[in-house]
Design an enzyme around this catalytic site. Structure first.
Site, PDB file in Angstrom:
ATOM      1  N   ASP A 232      -0.599  28.614  10.296  1.00 19.93           N
ATOM      2  CA  ASP A 232      -0.706  27.161  10.080  1.00 19.93           C
ATOM      3  C   ASP A 232      -0.568  26.896   8.584  1.00 19.93           C
ATOM      4  O   ASP A 232      -1.521  26.507   7.912  1.00 19.93           O
ATOM      5  CB  ASP A 232      -2.070  26.662  10.612  1.00 19.93           C
ATOM      6  CG  ASP A 232      -2.234  25.152  10.492  1.00 19.93           C
ATOM      7  OD1 ASP A 232      -1.275  24.464  10.110  1.00 19.93           O
ATOM      8  OD2 ASP A 232      -3.353  24.661  10.784  1.00 19.93           O
TER       9      ASP A 232
ATOM     10  N   CYS B 270       3.186  21.538   9.630  1.00 20.28           N
ATOM     11  CA  CYS B 270       3.144  20.121   9.234  1.00 20.28           C
ATOM     12  C   CYS B 270       4.468  19.712   8.591  1.00 20.28           C
ATOM     13  O   CYS B 270       4.586  18.611   8.076  1.00 20.28           O
ATOM     14  CB  CYS B 270       1.967  19.862   8.295  1.00 20.28           C
ATOM     15  SG  CYS B 270       1.997  20.891   6.831  1.00 20.28           S
TER      16      CYS B 270
ATOM     17  N   CYS C 219       0.802  -1.216   0.000  1.00 22.17           N
ATOM     18  CA  CYS C 219       0.000   0.000   0.000  1.00 22.17           C
ATOM     19  C   CYS C 219       0.837   1.269   0.000  1.00 22.17           C
ATOM     20  O   CYS C 219       0.688   2.109  -0.881  1.00 22.17           O
ATOM     21  CB  CYS C 219      -0.951  -0.025   1.200  1.00 22.17           C
ATOM     22  SG  CYS C 219      -1.810   1.510   1.516  1.00 22.17           S
TER      23      CYS C 219
END
Ligand code: SAH
Length: 461
Positions: A389, A416, A84
């Site tokens: 962000d 992130c 995967c």
């Protein structure tokens, strides 16, 4: 110029000691200083490798034999883990994953941001009690095999669809709905979309799940507008899954890898499902951006709120605000919050969510943070706290400059991507700010992703 000859050769065998992981979870060994990336090897391990590819500054190897095994090595519980590619770290214990993420953040901050780790606290990564079944959104491609439809994932580095019944990081309810839809569609002879011929009908099945409300939305993404056997399909699905509150069709007639098309129509029920993060209610439509791990999102936002340390009198700017999640969270504790975001639909959602929660001290604007915030500055708006962000590429430099001009007492940086956080922190530090602490939060267990919240304060001179 002398040509540097790599110290390794293709098809040769070497002994390797693994020190780190790449961004896609391969082990990194240095052979005479030359980095070689080896899938399925963990830091702290050593083994025999065969070189499979040599590039200018690095190479790729295959693990032939492990000499020393990491005590944190585990058997990956997912049967399709290797095919995967959605997860990269199931062969590392969860504690090992959290430790690695903290270490990675420290290493990147020191190397790229020149952050002094004696002064900045990088906390241990906050993980989940149960790091499985956390995703609230399933989005699976549909294909065909003799005897019916298959739905699952694209095999790593291909566009071949592998059938999958259960994804271990997915809400199990989402998987159950996908299975049911696949079976019903197979039975009534629905055709899957074929990328090569651009024929067939059903492209993707998407399911969204409200973590607090348990409400579910089912989205059929189809090539054409028609919907064969619509009535019986809806009757069967809604009878089987009473939590489904919304069934919609999204039409994507294009030859593209982009999943959703422009047109969405409601087939049954409501246009939205609802969910809560903390006590704030959100309306989620088929196309809305919404964080995929709601449990950890709450942890992340609470940390952002803690770092903002609001008393109720502050003006706050939330840059890159998406559907206003952080803005609404902060508005409860601030005098006024301004949110800015580049996607117009997200701002529409943000405004709707503000109304839904009767929150009136927020204002949202569509546009680039780096153009809107300077305008606000010219209009005399001064923020006490700025929350950013940004996407993976980090903040635009001109936005950082505006922050330096505006001089908020605090910047809360939600990131992130530790590399761009580090790059941006170096600019803020030069401009008079000081990074105090960083809290890594594990939003995506078993993957290499790590999210950080960090508190940055204006130095007192
Ligand atoms: N804070 C939100 C979303 C963060 S994701 C949340 O927690 O849910 C980053 C967001 O930045 C995305 O919504 C993206 O559309 C937006 N974005 C990207 N570039 C931008 C820019 N230059 N100016 C403003 N927003 C931008």
């Amino acid at each position: 110029m002398t040509k540097v000859v790599p110290p390794v050769e293709k098809n040769e065998y070497y002994d390797a000691v693994f020190e780190d992981l790449t961004h896609d979870g391969a082990g990194v060994a240095k052979i005479e200083g030359f980095p070689v990336f080896v899938p399925n090897a963990l830091p702290g391990e050593s083994g025999k490798i065969k070189i499979v590819k040599v590039k200018k500054g690095y190479g790729y190897g295959r693990l032939i034999e492990l000499y020393e095994q990491s005590p944190e090595r585990r058997a990956a519980p997912c049967p399709v883990y290797k095919q995967c590619g959605g997860c990269q770290l199931q062969h590392l214990s969860y504690k090992g994953q959290l430790d690695h993420k903290q270490k990675h953040v420290k290493e990147v901050l020191a190397r790229i941001g020149k952050v002094n780790l004696d002064k900045v606290i990088v906390h241990p990564t906050i993980g989940m009690k149960n790091p499985w079944n956390y995703r609230n959104k399933a989005q699976v491609p549909v294909g065909e095999r003799e005897g019916g439809l298959i739905a699952g994932f694209y095999q790593k580095r291909t566009h071949d669809i592998i059938d999958m019944e259960r994804c271990l990081i997915q809400q199990s309810e989402n998987d159950e709905v996908v299975q049911a839809v696949k079976n019903i569609c197979s039975r009534i002879g629905i055709q899957a979309y074929d990328e090569l011929t651009h024929q067939g009908w059903l492209r993707h099945i998407m399911v969204r799940y409200g973590y607090q409300t348990k409400e579910m939305m089912l989205v059929f993404i189809t090539r054409t507008k028609d919907f064969p056997n619509k009535k019986s399909m809806i009757a069967e699905i809604t009878a089987k899954f009473p939590n489904i509150k919304s069934i919609v069709q999204n039409i994507n007639p294009k030859r593209t890898n982009v999943i959703l098309g422009d047109e969405t129509r409601i087939l049954w029920g409501s246009e939205y499902i609802y969910d809560y993060i903390g006590n704030i209610k959100f309306a989620i439509s088929a196309k809305s951006f919404y964080q995929v791990n709601p449990e950890q999102t709450k942890v992340l936002y609470e940390k952002a709120l803690e770092y903002a340390n609001l008393s109720g009198n502050e003006t706050v700017i939330d840059a890159y605000c998406g559907i206003g999640t952080i803005s609404l969270f902060l508005a409860q504790k601030a005098k006024k919050v301004y949110g800015v975001e580049i996607v117009p639909e997200a701002i529409e959602d943000a405004k709707r969510n503000a109304r839904l929660n009767n929150i009136e001290n927020v204002e949202f604007a569509v546009g680039e943070a780096e153009s809107i915030i300077p305008k606000w500055y010219e209009q005399g708006i001064r923020a006490d706290v700025i929350v950013v962000d940004p996407p993976r590429k980090g903040c635009d430099e001109s936005l950082l400059q505006t922050i330096l001009d505006m001089k908020p007492k605090k910047v809360v940086y939600v990131s992130c991507n530790p590399a761009t956080l580090a790059r941006d922190i170096a600019i803020l530090e030069q401009g008079g700010y000081e990074m105090k602490e960083v809290q890594p939060v594990d939003m995506f267990p078993h993957t290499m992703h790590v999210e950080c919240v960090s508190q940055i304060v204006l130095r007192k001179n």
